[in-house]
Design an enzyme around this catalytic site. Structure first.
Site, PDB file in Angstrom:
ATOM      1  N   ASP A 129     -53.395 -33.221 -10.598  1.00 33.73           N
ATOM      2  CA  ASP A 129     -53.781 -31.852 -10.256  1.00 33.73           C
ATOM      3  C   ASP A 129     -55.143 -31.869  -9.568  1.00 33.73           C
ATOM      4  O   ASP A 129     -56.049 -32.581  -9.982  1.00 33.73           O
ATOM      5  CB  ASP A 129     -53.816 -30.980 -11.525  1.00 33.73           C
ATOM      6  CG  ASP A 129     -53.794 -29.497 -11.201  1.00 33.73           C
ATOM      7  OD1 ASP A 129     -52.769 -28.846 -11.469  1.00 33.73           O
ATOM      8  OD2 ASP A 129     -54.802 -28.987 -10.655  1.00 33.73           O
TER       9      ASP A 129
ATOM     10  N   VAL B 193     -48.139 -21.580  -7.667  1.00 34.32           N
ATOM     11  CA  VAL B 193     -47.430 -22.299  -6.595  1.00 34.32           C
ATOM     12  C   VAL B 193     -45.939 -22.165  -6.873  1.00 34.32           C
ATOM     13  O   VAL B 193     -45.452 -22.601  -7.928  1.00 34.32           O
ATOM     14  CB  VAL B 193     -47.837 -23.787  -6.521  1.00 34.32           C
ATOM     15  CG1 VAL B 193     -47.066 -24.481  -5.402  1.00 34.32           C
ATOM     16  CG2 VAL B 193     -49.336 -23.930  -6.294  1.00 34.32           C
TER      17      VAL B 193
ATOM     18  N   HIS C 114     -42.805 -26.968 -11.015  1.00 38.94           N
ATOM     19  CA  HIS C 114     -43.617 -28.128 -11.402  1.00 38.94           C
ATOM     20  C   HIS C 114     -43.887 -28.047 -12.898  1.00 38.94           C
ATOM     21  O   HIS C 114     -43.974 -26.969 -13.477  1.00 38.94           O
ATOM     22  CB  HIS C 114     -44.935 -28.187 -10.619  1.00 38.94           C
ATOM     23  CG  HIS C 114     -45.711 -26.912 -10.642  1.00 38.94           C
ATOM     24  ND1 HIS C 114     -45.380 -25.829  -9.865  1.00 38.94           N
ATOM     25  CD2 HIS C 114     -46.795 -26.533 -11.364  1.00 38.94           C
ATOM     26  CE1 HIS C 114     -46.224 -24.848 -10.094  1.00 38.94           C
ATOM     27  NE2 HIS C 114     -47.095 -25.234 -11.018  1.00 38.94           N
TER      28      HIS C 114
ATOM     29  N   HIS D 193     -46.588 -29.248 -15.742  1.00 40.27           N
ATOM     30  CA  HIS D 193     -47.930 -29.765 -16.011  1.00 40.27           C
ATOM     31  C   HIS D 193     -47.834 -30.733 -17.188  1.00 40.27           C
ATOM     32  O   HIS D 193     -47.331 -30.352 -18.259  1.00 40.27           O
ATOM     33  CB  HIS D 193     -48.887 -28.645 -16.411  1.00 40.27           C
ATOM     34  CG  HIS D 193     -49.112 -27.584 -15.376  1.00 40.27           C
ATOM     35  ND1 HIS D 193     -50.257 -27.516 -14.609  1.00 40.27           N
ATOM     36  CD2 HIS D 193     -48.348 -26.534 -14.984  1.00 40.27           C
ATOM     37  CE1 HIS D 193     -50.191 -26.461 -13.803  1.00 40.27           C
ATOM     38  NE2 HIS D 193     -49.048 -25.845 -14.011  1.00 40.27           N
TER      39      HIS D 193
HETATM   40  P1  5GP Z   1     -49.381 -23.114 -11.544  1.00 39.91           P
HETATM   41  O1  5GP Z   1     -50.593 -22.241 -11.559  1.00 39.91           O
HETATM   42  O2  5GP Z   1     -48.421 -22.675 -10.457  1.00 39.91           O
HETATM   43  O3  5GP Z   1     -48.708 -23.303 -12.866  1.00 39.91           O
HETATM   44  O4  5GP Z   1     -49.884 -24.563 -11.167  1.00 39.91           O
HETATM   45  C1  5GP Z   1     -50.292 -24.914  -9.881  1.00 39.91           C
HETATM   46  C2  5GP Z   1     -51.228 -26.081 -10.013  1.00 39.91           C
HETATM   47  O5  5GP Z   1     -51.352 -26.682  -8.730  1.00 39.91           O
HETATM   48  C3  5GP Z   1     -52.631 -25.698 -10.463  1.00 39.91           C
HETATM   49  O6  5GP Z   1     -52.944 -26.393 -11.671  1.00 39.91           O
HETATM   50  C4  5GP Z   1     -53.516 -26.122  -9.280  1.00 39.91           C
HETATM   51  O7  5GP Z   1     -54.761 -26.659  -9.688  1.00 39.91           O
HETATM   52  C5  5GP Z   1     -52.661 -27.153  -8.581  1.00 39.91           C
HETATM   53  N1  5GP Z   1     -52.892 -27.257  -7.152  1.00 39.91           N
HETATM   54  C6  5GP Z   1     -53.085 -26.230  -6.269  1.00 39.91           C
HETATM   55  N2  5GP Z   1     -53.241 -26.713  -5.024  1.00 39.91           N
HETATM   56  C7  5GP Z   1     -53.145 -28.070  -5.121  1.00 39.91           C
HETATM   57  C8  5GP Z   1     -53.224 -29.126  -4.149  1.00 39.91           C
HETATM   58  O8  5GP Z   1     -53.405 -28.920  -2.950  1.00 39.91           O
HETATM   59  N3  5GP Z   1     -53.077 -30.388  -4.614  1.00 39.91           N
HETATM   60  C9  5GP Z   1     -52.870 -30.665  -5.943  1.00 39.91           C
HETATM   61  N4  5GP Z   1     -52.752 -31.944  -6.300  1.00 39.91           N
HETATM   62  N5  5GP Z   1     -52.784 -29.687  -6.887  1.00 39.91           N
HETATM   63  C10 5GP Z   1     -52.914 -28.415  -6.469  1.00 39.91           C
END
Ligand code: 5GP
Ligand code: ZN
Length: 131
Positions: free
Chosen positions: A47, A113, A117, A119
């Site tokens: 992340d 996003v 995915h 975590h």
């Molecule tokens: P969500 O909030 O959708 O559950 O998780 C999205 C995750 O993607 C977040 O923990 C955020 O830090 C991570 N993230 C956002 N943009 C990027 C990126 O460009 N590269 C990587 N490796 N992680 C990202």
């Protein structure tokens, strides 16, 4: 799932990719990420803004919007991702103490996003329930 902006070249390499999706772009190699593990169906990356000492994202290579779009036909894919997560947890040295696997769905679920995915987080204790 393809949309009108997906080019023929992109369809050839990943027919399921969505043009504006951040994680589809990482999977296609257009944006960089630190890869932890990869196979035909999934990619595991670190992340970019880790919320724990170990914070890894496991992504199916095929675009799936969230866990809400999973069907019984994805059972093998999801099983393989969880098996990868367990292997990665052992390799990262967080398996013995314990860790968390979580997937956020939608706005109130905290999803930012829109590409499924999981975590994988560890290296510190977590509270329950999460905030
Ligand atoms: P969500 O909030 O959708 O559950 O998780 C999205 C995750 O993607 C977040 O923990 C955020 O830090 C991570 N993230 C956002 N943009 C990027 C990126 O460009 N590269 C990587 N490796 N992680 C990202
Ligand atoms: Zn995507």
């Amino acid at each position: 799932m393809s949309d009108d902006r997906t080019t023929d070249d992109e369809r050839a390499t990943n027919p399921e990719r969505v043009a504006d999706c951040l994680f589809c772009r990482i999977i296609a190699g257009e944006l960089s990420a630190t890869t932890v593990a990869e196979d035909d169906a999934m990619l595991a990356i670190r992340d970019i803004a880790p919320r724990a000492p170990t914070h890894i994202l496991l992504l199916p290579k095929r675009h799936i919007g969230s866990a809400a779009q999973l069907t019984a036909a994805d059972a093998r894919l999801v099983g393989a991702i969880f098996a990868q997560a367990a292997d990665i947890a052992r390799a990262e040295g967080i398996a013995e103490a314990g860790y968390r696997i979580v997937t956020n769905v939608g706005r109130w679920g905290g999803q930012t996003v829109d590409h499924l995915h999981f975590h994988l987080m560890g290296g510190r204790p977590f509270e329950w329930p999460p905030g």
